[in-house]
Design a protein around this motif. Structure first.
Motif, PDB file in Angstrom:
ATOM      1  N   PHE A 164       0.838  -1.157   0.128  1.00 37.52           N
ATOM      2  CA  PHE A 164      -0.003  -0.099  -0.030  1.00 37.52           C
ATOM      3  C   PHE A 164       0.933   1.326   0.116  1.00 37.52           C
ATOM      4  O   PHE A 164       0.621   2.247  -0.776  1.00 37.52           O
ATOM      5  CB  PHE A 164      -0.944   0.004   1.175  1.00 37.52           C
ATOM      6  CG  PHE A 164      -1.845   1.195   1.349  1.00 37.52           C
ATOM      7  CD1 PHE A 164      -2.831   1.482   0.385  1.00 37.52           C
ATOM      8  CD2 PHE A 164      -1.511   2.065   2.384  1.00 37.52           C
ATOM      9  CE1 PHE A 164      -3.257   2.539   0.594  1.00 37.52           C
ATOM     10  CE2 PHE A 164      -2.151   3.004   2.658  1.00 37.52           C
ATOM     11  CZ  PHE A 164      -3.052   3.584   1.725  1.00 37.52           C
ATOM     12  N   ILE A 165       1.907   1.334   0.787  1.00 42.39           N
ATOM     13  CA  ILE A 165       3.074   2.214   0.719  1.00 42.39           C
ATOM     14  C   ILE A 165       3.602   2.515  -0.574  1.00 42.39           C
ATOM     15  O   ILE A 165       3.434   3.683  -0.975  1.00 42.39           O
ATOM     16  CB  ILE A 165       3.919   2.214   2.038  1.00 42.39           C
ATOM     17  CG1 ILE A 165       3.318   2.297   3.268  1.00 42.39           C
ATOM     18  CG2 ILE A 165       5.000   3.308   1.857  1.00 42.39           C
ATOM     19  CD1 ILE A 165       4.067   1.897   4.446  1.00 42.39           C
ATOM     20  N   GLU A 166       4.019   1.553  -1.208  1.00 42.87           N
ATOM     21  CA  GLU A 166       4.352   1.628  -2.361  1.00 42.87           C
ATOM     22  C   GLU A 166       3.507   2.457  -3.514  1.00 42.87           C
ATOM     23  O   GLU A 166       3.876   2.957  -4.311  1.00 42.87           O
ATOM     24  CB  GLU A 166       5.034   0.264  -2.968  1.00 42.87           C
ATOM     25  CG  GLU A 166       6.029  -0.171  -2.261  1.00 42.87           C
ATOM     26  CD  GLU A 166       7.445   0.863  -2.248  1.00 42.87           C
ATOM     27  OE1 GLU A 166       7.601   1.454  -3.337  1.00 42.87           O
ATOM     28  OE2 GLU A 166       8.095   0.949  -1.196  1.00 42.87           O
ATOM     29  N   ARG A 167       2.171   1.883  -3.278  1.00 40.05           N
ATOM     30  CA  ARG A 167       1.082   2.130  -4.353  1.00 40.05           C
ATOM     31  C   ARG A 167       0.892   4.044  -3.965  1.00 40.05           C
ATOM     32  O   ARG A 167       0.784   4.497  -5.170  1.00 40.05           O
ATOM     33  CB  ARG A 167      -0.217   1.521  -4.273  1.00 40.05           C
ATOM     34  CG  ARG A 167      -1.325   1.980  -4.865  1.00 40.05           C
ATOM     35  CD  ARG A 167      -2.751   1.242  -4.695  1.00 40.05           C
ATOM     36  NE  ARG A 167      -3.583   1.848  -5.551  1.00 40.05           N
ATOM     37  CZ  ARG A 167      -4.014   1.660  -6.871  1.00 40.05           C
ATOM     38  NH1 ARG A 167      -3.222   0.714  -7.473  1.00 40.05           N
ATOM     39  NH2 ARG A 167      -5.142   2.146  -7.322  1.00 40.05           N
ATOM     40  N   ILE A 168       0.955   4.019  -2.998  1.00 42.08           N
ATOM     41  CA  ILE A 168       0.634   5.555  -2.623  1.00 42.08           C
ATOM     42  C   ILE A 168       1.787   6.626  -3.285  1.00 42.08           C
ATOM     43  O   ILE A 168       1.716   7.458  -3.647  1.00 42.08           O
ATOM     44  CB  ILE A 168       0.393   5.827  -0.946  1.00 42.08           C
ATOM     45  CG1 ILE A 168      -0.517   5.259  -0.432  1.00 42.08           C
ATOM     46  CG2 ILE A 168       0.536   7.346  -0.727  1.00 42.08           C
ATOM     47  CD1 ILE A 168      -2.051   5.703  -1.083  1.00 42.08           C
ATOM     48  N   GLU A 199      -2.373  -3.530  -7.028  1.00 42.21           N
ATOM     49  CA  GLU A 199      -1.424  -3.520  -8.310  1.00 42.21           C
ATOM     50  C   GLU A 199      -1.691  -2.179  -8.975  1.00 42.21           C
ATOM     51  O   GLU A 199      -2.874  -1.600  -8.963  1.00 42.21           O
ATOM     52  CB  GLU A 199      -1.702  -4.675  -9.006  1.00 42.21           C
ATOM     53  CG  GLU A 199      -1.213  -5.925  -8.221  1.00 42.21           C
ATOM     54  CD  GLU A 199      -1.525  -6.996  -9.006  1.00 42.21           C
ATOM     55  OE1 GLU A 199      -1.896  -7.173 -10.042  1.00 42.21           O
ATOM     56  OE2 GLU A 199      -1.671  -8.468  -8.473  1.00 42.21           O
ATOM     57  N   LYS A 200      -0.900  -1.846 -10.143  1.00 43.58           N
ATOM     58  CA  LYS A 200      -1.045  -0.949 -10.806  1.00 43.58           C
ATOM     59  C   LYS A 200      -2.292  -0.886 -11.784  1.00 43.58           C
ATOM     60  O   LYS A 200      -3.285  -0.080 -12.128  1.00 43.58           O
ATOM     61  CB  LYS A 200       0.041  -0.361 -11.591  1.00 43.58           C
ATOM     62  CG  LYS A 200       1.311  -0.095 -11.004  1.00 43.58           C
ATOM     63  CD  LYS A 200       2.449   0.296 -12.055  1.00 43.58           C
ATOM     64  CE  LYS A 200       3.737   0.642 -11.123  1.00 43.58           C
ATOM     65  NZ  LYS A 200       4.965   0.892 -12.171  1.00 43.58           N
ATOM     66  N   GLU A 201      -2.633  -2.235 -12.164  1.00 46.52           N
ATOM     67  CA  GLU A 201      -3.769  -2.753 -12.956  1.00 46.52           C
ATOM     68  C   GLU A 201      -4.590  -3.774 -12.096  1.00 46.52           C
ATOM     69  O   GLU A 201      -4.104  -4.933 -11.975  1.00 46.52           O
ATOM     70  CB  GLU A 201      -3.555  -3.163 -14.276  1.00 46.52           C
ATOM     71  CG  GLU A 201      -2.922  -2.204 -15.401  1.00 46.52           C
ATOM     72  CD  GLU A 201      -4.152  -1.193 -15.455  1.00 46.52           C
ATOM     73  OE1 GLU A 201      -5.198  -1.316 -15.822  1.00 46.52           O
ATOM     74  OE2 GLU A 201      -3.544  -0.045 -16.103  1.00 46.52           O
ATOM     75  N   ILE A 202      -5.781  -3.501 -11.611  1.00 45.34           N
ATOM     76  CA  ILE A 202      -6.477  -4.573 -10.740  1.00 45.34           C
ATOM     77  C   ILE A 202      -7.135  -5.343 -11.791  1.00 45.34           C
ATOM     78  O   ILE A 202      -7.670  -5.355 -12.648  1.00 45.34           O
ATOM     79  CB  ILE A 202      -7.639  -3.655  -9.962  1.00 45.34           C
ATOM     80  CG1 ILE A 202      -7.015  -2.544  -9.090  1.00 45.34           C
ATOM     81  CG2 ILE A 202      -8.443  -4.791  -9.192  1.00 45.34           C
ATOM     82  CD1 ILE A 202      -8.133  -1.812  -8.322  1.00 45.34           C
ATOM     83  N   THR A 216     -11.220  -9.236  -9.844  1.00 50.36           N
ATOM     84  CA  THR A 216     -11.322  -8.351  -8.507  1.00 50.36           C
ATOM     85  C   THR A 216     -12.067  -7.228  -8.945  1.00 50.36           C
ATOM     86  O   THR A 216     -12.898  -6.597  -7.911  1.00 50.36           O
ATOM     87  CB  THR A 216      -9.868  -8.214  -7.948  1.00 50.36           C
ATOM     88  OG1 THR A 216      -9.271  -9.284  -7.891  1.00 50.36           O
ATOM     89  CG2 THR A 216      -9.969  -7.268  -6.935  1.00 50.36           C
ATOM     90  N   GLN A 217     -11.921  -6.421 -10.023  1.00 48.68           N
ATOM     91  CA  GLN A 217     -12.594  -5.386 -10.016  1.00 48.68           C
ATOM     92  C   GLN A 217     -14.285  -5.796 -10.235  1.00 48.68           C
ATOM     93  O   GLN A 217     -14.816  -4.842  -9.790  1.00 48.68           O
ATOM     94  CB  GLN A 217     -11.919  -4.771 -11.302  1.00 48.68           C
ATOM     95  CG  GLN A 217     -12.951  -3.084 -11.782  1.00 48.68           C
ATOM     96  CD  GLN A 217     -12.532  -2.314 -10.653  1.00 48.68           C
ATOM     97  OE1 GLN A 217     -11.401  -2.275 -10.390  1.00 48.68           O
ATOM     98  NE2 GLN A 217     -13.463  -1.713 -10.002  1.00 48.68           N
ATOM     99  N   GLU A 218     -14.621  -6.804 -10.818  1.00 45.50           N
ATOM    100  CA  GLU A 218     -16.025  -7.227 -10.867  1.00 45.50           C
ATOM    101  C   GLU A 218     -16.533  -7.296  -9.515  1.00 45.50           C
ATOM    102  O   GLU A 218     -17.608  -6.915  -9.196  1.00 45.50           O
ATOM    103  CB  GLU A 218     -16.294  -8.242 -11.883  1.00 45.50           C
ATOM    104  CG  GLU A 218     -15.717  -8.144 -13.165  1.00 45.50           C
ATOM    105  CD  GLU A 218     -15.713  -9.608 -14.246  1.00 45.50           C
ATOM    106  OE1 GLU A 218     -16.345 -10.339 -13.440  1.00 45.50           O
ATOM    107  OE2 GLU A 218     -15.778  -9.351 -15.236  1.00 45.50           O
TER     108      GLU A 218
END
Length: 445
Positions: free
Chosen positions: A171-175, A216-219, A223-225
């Motif tokens: 999560f920190i890396e994504r932020i 992830e950069k692209e979910i 998972t998105q559904e």
């Protein structure tokens, strides 16, 4: 006409009446009315309580635009009817800290949450079991005892520290990535949504023992559904509640609501079935069956598969919004109180060096962090309402109202009348620890 009004309310285009309702609510809610005392002077029967009619409820929801602002509706109705009244959903609304304390202290060993048909109806349609949210009575107590052993007790939850720390690191890396990609180089466009994804990833990694890819950069598409299904179920829930059953075949909300549940259970069932296959393969190969929460439920309890489907799904739904809302409001309160933020930083950095990931035991040893969370939950609750049912014999209480079996909804929201001096409250909680009663999480209008 009803469909048009509801569609306008859902889209936030309820017309010229919406600004008026906002101004009306805010003007009424600035000060508590002296004409409506918190405690009644003389006894009143339940039938004597003020009552919101179904038509009044529909008008406020659909025309005045309170559909997506239930917290403001609670404040508004408290100004009109006082601290206890019949709502338009055939339940008694209680919206003071004193009354809710009395309500909770009278709770029984087997609590009842009231009408949960909104959730149970789908389960009955598809033959799924009930989970900790939908089960009642002694069956709920036994189910809770099973679920408690590996998760719901704070002492047991510490064993998932390693799993959560991995999610926190991602999560920190994504932020950091989102900040670098922003126009200014330091902005996260939608922090509340990021906290929602973090909460979903963390809770799912415990319940399903697998990563969903929310950070992830692209979910991943599946998972998105799943995320979309959760949003669809919740966004159509209120429409399903307030519209009569005969309208289900005429209006789209019931179909959307059921489709949301279908997506939720389909995704959860796929992951659970995959874990069951893995466990069976290990058994067939005479290997030890090792794992965490889901493995425990499937291999060490007497729960049926349909009960596991329901319990895991409900635990997931219960944990995501409550966790993300708590984190969102905590960051908001810290941003408004920099001196508190500095003190919290000092506590964390003094116990855990910057180059090391904290353990669950170290987090537990941070009393000021605990105080910050508890004070945030006192000011802003994790949910708008808490349904409960009183199952006792009719009796008089200090409000003068006669109570018997019936649904009671405890309203929660911002607390203008409660002291909001964060530094003072945080100081008290830090000194007294987790048992300080001034930092409980009940918040009322």
């Amino acid at each position: 006409m009803a469909a048009w009004l509801l569609s306008r309310a859902l889209s936030g285009k309820s017309g010229g009446l919406l600004p008026w309702s906002q101004v009306c609510c805010r003007e009424r809610c600035r000060t508590a009315p002296s004409a409506l005392p918190a405690l009644q002077d003389k006894p009143r029967a339940a039938s004597d309580l003020p009552r919101v009619s179904v038509w009044e409820m529909l008008y406020r929801m659909l025309v005045q635009g309170y559909y997506n602002r239930l917290h403001e509706l609670q404040l508004y109705e408290k100004q009109l009817y006082g601290p206890i009244y019949w709502s338009g959903l055939k339940s008694v609304s209680v919206n003071t800290a004193e009354l809710l304390e009395e309500l909770l202290r009278k709770d029984e060993k087997f609590p009842s949450r009231g009408d949960m048909s909104l959730w149970t109806e789908y389960r009955d349609m598809r033959g799924f079991g009930y989970g900790p949210f939908t089960e009642e009575g002694e069956r709920w107590y036994k189910l809770r005892a099973v679920l408690n052993k590996r998760m719901l007790h704070p002492r047991d939850s510490a064993q998932y520290g390693g799993v959560i720390n991995v999610v926190v690191t991602d999560f920190i890396e994504r932020i950091k990535h989102l900040r670098r990609c922003s126009p200014t180089g330091d902005l996260v466009p939608d922090m509340s949504n990021e906290l929602y994804l973090f909460s979903l990833e963390g809770i799912a990694s415990i319940l399903f023992e697998t990563r969903l890819g929310c950070l992830e950069k692209e979910i991943p598409a599946g998972t998105q559904e799943f995320i979309n299904s959760i949003a669809q179920m919740f966004s159509n829930s209120m429409a399903v509640v307030i519209m009569p059953k005969w309208s289900r075949s005429l209006l789209p909300f019931w179909g959307r609501y059921i489709a949301g549940w279908e997506g939720i259970f389909s995704f959860a069932k796929t992951l659970i079935d995959k874990k069951m296959e893995d466990i069976q393969q290990r058994v067939d190969n005479d290997q030890d069956v090792e794992g965490e929460y889901l493995t425990y439920l499937l291999s060490n309890t007497q729960m049926s598969n349909k009960d596991v489907y329901a319990s895991v799904t409900e635990l997931l739904l219960a944990g995501v919004d409550t966790t993300s809302n708590t984190l969102t409001w905590t960051l908001y309160q810290l941003s408004r109180n920099p001196e508190i933020q500095d003190r919290l930083y000092e506590e964390v950095s003094s116990l855990v060096p910057a180059d090391r990931v904290p353990s669950a035991a170290e987090v537990t040893a941070m009393p000021f962090l605990r105080a910050v969370i508890k004070e945030t939950l006192r000011l802003v609750s994790r949910s708008a309402t808490t349904p409960s049912v009183m199952m006792r014999r009719p009796s008089q209480n200090r409000t003068g109202s006669s109570r018997s079996g019936g649904s009671v909804t405890a309203a929660r929201g911002p607390t203008p009348s409660a002291p909001s001096r964060l530094a003072t409250a945080f100081e008290a909680a830090s000194v007294a620890g987790s048992q300080n009663s001034r930092c409980t999480w009940f918040c009322f209008s």
